[in-house]
Every structure is written in C-alpha cells, then in structure tokens.
Design a protein around this motif. Structure first.
Motif, mmCIF file in Angstrom:
data_model
loop_
_atom_site.group_PDB
_atom_site.id
_atom_site.type_symbol
_atom_site.label_atom_id
_atom_site.label_comp_id
_atom_site.label_asym_id
_atom_site.label_seq_id
_atom_site.Cartn_x
_atom_site.Cartn_y
_atom_site.Cartn_z
ATOM 1 N N ARG A 41 -50.120 122.590 51.160
ATOM 2 C CA ARG A 41 -49.494 123.023 52.410
ATOM 3 C C ARG A 41 -48.093 123.572 52.164
ATOM 4 O O ARG A 41 -47.728 124.641 52.687
ATOM 5 N N SER A 42 -47.319 122.845 51.386
ATOM 6 C CA SER A 42 -45.952 123.292 51.091
ATOM 7 C C SER A 42 -45.967 124.636 50.375
ATOM 8 O O SER A 42 -45.126 125.502 50.636
ATOM 9 N N ALA A 43 -46.913 124.800 49.464
ATOM 10 C CA ALA A 43 -47.007 126.055 48.713
ATOM 11 C C ALA A 43 -47.421 127.207 49.629
ATOM 12 O O ALA A 43 -46.909 128.326 49.491
ATOM 13 N N ILE A 44 -48.331 126.958 50.546
ATOM 14 C CA ILE A 44 -48.730 127.997 51.498
ATOM 15 C C ILE A 44 -47.508 128.459 52.297
ATOM 16 O O ILE A 44 -47.266 129.661 52.475
ATOM 17 N N GLU A 45 -46.722 127.502 52.770
ATOM 18 C CA GLU A 45 -45.528 127.836 53.554
ATOM 19 C C GLU A 45 -44.517 128.608 52.699
ATOM 20 O O GLU A 45 -43.929 129.600 53.160
ATOM 21 N N LYS A 46 -44.362 128.194 51.465
ATOM 22 C CA LYS A 46 -43.422 128.849 50.551
ATOM 23 C C LYS A 46 -43.821 130.296 50.288
ATOM 24 O O LYS A 46 -43.008 131.218 50.442
ATOM 25 N N TYR A 47 -45.064 130.510 49.894
ATOM 26 C CA TYR A 47 -45.495 131.857 49.512
ATOM 27 C C TYR A 47 -45.699 132.761 50.724
ATOM 28 O O TYR A 47 -45.588 133.990 50.608
ATOM 29 N N ALA A 280 -50.201 126.616 42.617
ATOM 30 C CA ALA A 280 -51.052 127.770 42.293
ATOM 31 C C ALA A 280 -52.122 127.976 43.357
ATOM 32 O O ALA A 280 -52.472 129.120 43.694
ATOM 33 N N MET A 281 -52.629 126.890 43.899
ATOM 34 C CA MET A 281 -53.623 126.983 44.966
ATOM 35 C C MET A 281 -53.035 127.666 46.193
ATOM 36 O O MET A 281 -53.617 128.598 46.760
#
Length: 322
Positions: A41-47, A280-281
């Motif tokens: 979730r954090s990565a989705i928000e970041k990217y 990466a996901m």
C-alpha cells in the motif's frame, strides 16, 4: 492480452485517457493490517505520486471480509474509476469480482493473492504477484544449507531425520499451500529426511498471536523434539519465536522480510526469511494500472515481461539469512 476487462486498446476508446487527464485507480485491499500488504500500500501511494501522469487513488480496506469487498467494488464502479487493482479477500470468490469489472468495462489488475488463471483471463485481466513455490523452495534450501554446514546442530537427536512443523497462513490460499508444500519438498530433494512429527500444518491465519499460542502448545508437548520450524510469513515466525521463548534453538524460517523479521534475523532469533518485495510490487502495480487506465497494453513501455503462463507478471523472491 488486451488492456483489461473492457477490452481497451492502444487506439483508445471508452477507457482511454486524454493527455493531462488524471487517472483514477480503485484499489481493493484484502486487509490493511496485514504487515506485508501495508508495505505494498505504501509503495502504491509512493509511486502514484512519482508517476509521469496524475494518479488519484481510491483505496478500500476489505477487513478480511469478502462481502464487504464486494460492496466496495460496487462503490468504485459507481465512481467511475479507470482501472481496478484487486487484492481479493477470498481468491475462491474472485470470479464475482472479475465478472463485475468486466460488466462495467473496467480493466482489472489482480495482485498478491492469486486467483485461478481462468478467472483472470475471463475478464482479460492480469495478475501481478510472486511465484508462490519459490518462497518454499528457498526456505527448504536455507534449512538444507544449515544442515550441510553442521548436521549435529540441526539433527540434535541424531536419528538422521529432521523433526519439523509448519505454520500455514490459511487453508486453500495458493501462497500458503505452495510455501507449505515446497519448503519440505525442497529440503527432501536436497537429501534431508523430513519428519512432520505426525501433525498437520498448524493454521495461524498469518497472525503472530495465533502462531504464538499454538507454538506454546507444541513446546509443552514436543519442545525438545522440534528441530525446524517453517512459517508461511514473518508474522507467524515471530509468533513461533515468542512461543519457543528461548527454550529451543530450532531454526525458524519466515517469508516477507518485514522490518520486525529482519530485526529478528539480526538478533539471531530467526534463522532466515524470504524477501517478498512490497516496494517492487507497488511500483509494478502503479505502472501496469496506469497503462490499463489509459487503454494501453498492460506492460507497454515498462521493463516487465509477461510470464510463461500468459496472464501474469511475477515479482521475484530473494532468500535472506544473517
């Protein structure tokens, strides 16, 4: 593959976005408080913030309830999102999610919790995730490496067998089933004789507290006999370690490489884990979801490749030991 459940194309159409338009991505998450999923979730928000196009996220917490997630999908469809990122609560019920996405002509990107291939293909969608068996193989290899380095440290009773137990995430979950099976299978292929102590895998639903309670019971019944512990994720591995409570040095293996799991490895409490790269996901999901929302091929202009199965992009695992 076409761009999604509506059959979008590079040439545009109903789902194609014009230059400068914001992309609306609806994100269905099976449970916010899952440790690994929180990193995704954090990565989705970041990217999403770093993307070349403006992306607006509408993220929903299914709270482990498939009926709630079904309702959340209805709401996202009514809001007119351009693409869906779906982390299904129950992969066995994913057909209903796919059918709704297809009927609404919205591209669907399933992730992490893998539905059957025919479900994804039925709505011309894609799956983004790992190859579940790899995590089990890597756990088996880690145990075999430890055994080859010091047999007596692992086979403490000298019977030529490794008495082990497995903590399974949840019955029927593809990741849980594959990790459970392949950890043992790979250890056996490396020459170890594995003895499951006559018990079925212990189901702890990915939770630390459930694993701890069951590990405490196992320590009371079989403490000095347990020689290895495989866990489908780090949270359960941490629970197993808490349940052992220093009364055994049997190696415990996890999956995910969470922050807490990595600390346990550094301190010597956990023997190893398998990194499931949440960052990466998330990066892959944003890139693929943005393409789908714009009516493009899922992997157009990215470094991702379609797996041999023809319906997925696979994010690799990596073994980690101290």
């Amino acid at each position: 593959l076409l761009a999604g459940c509506g059959g979008g194309s590079d040439e545009g159409g109903k789902d194609a976005k014009k230059d400068g338009d914001a992309i609306k991505l609806g994100v269905l998450v099976y449970k916010y408080d899952d440790t690994y999923i929180s990193t995704v979730r954090s990565a989705i928000e970041k990217y999403a913030k770093e993307a070349d196009v403006e992306i607006k996220l509408d993220m929903q917490d299914g709270q482990g309830d498939q009926s709630k997630q079904n309702d959340q999908l209805d709401v996202l469809i009514s809001k007119g999102v351009d693409a869906l990122l779906i982390n299904a609560v129950d992969t066995g019920s994913a057909q209903g999610l796919a059918d709704k996405a297809k009927a609404a002509d919205i591209p669907a990107v399933f992730f992490n919790r893998e539905p059957a291939k025919e479900v994804v293909e039925a709505c011309e969608g894609i799956f983004v995730g790992t190859t579940a068996s790899e995590a089990g193989v890597m756990q088996g290899d880690m145990l075999a490496d430890m055994y080859e380095a010091d047999k007596e440290a692992i086979d403490k009773n000298g019977d030529g067998k490794i008495q082990y137990i497995v903590f399974k995430g949840e019955p029927g979950n593809p990741e849980a089933e594959a990790r459970t099976e392949y950890a043992v299978k790979q250890a056996e292929e490396r020459g170890l004789v594995m003895d499951n102590m006559g018990i079925e895998p212990l189901v702890a639903n990915w939770m630390t507290d459930q694993a701890q309670t069951q590990m405490e019971a196992q320590m009371s019944a079989n403490g000095d006999k347990i020689e290895a512990v495989f866990c489908n994720n780090d949270d359960m591995a941490l629970g197993a370690i808490a349940g052992i409570n220093g009364k055994s040095d049997a190696p415990v293996f996890g999956v995910d490489a969470t922050e807490a799991g990595m600390e346990a490895i550094k301190s010597g409490k956990m023997a190893g884990t398998v990194k499931q790269d949440g960052d990466a996901m998330g990066k892959a999901l944003v890139a693929i979801g943005a393409n789908a929302a714009q009516g493009k091929d899922f992997i157009e202009g990215t470094d991702y490749e379609m797996a041999e199965d023809g319906f997925s992009v696979r994010i690799p695992y990596a073994p980690i030991t101290k």
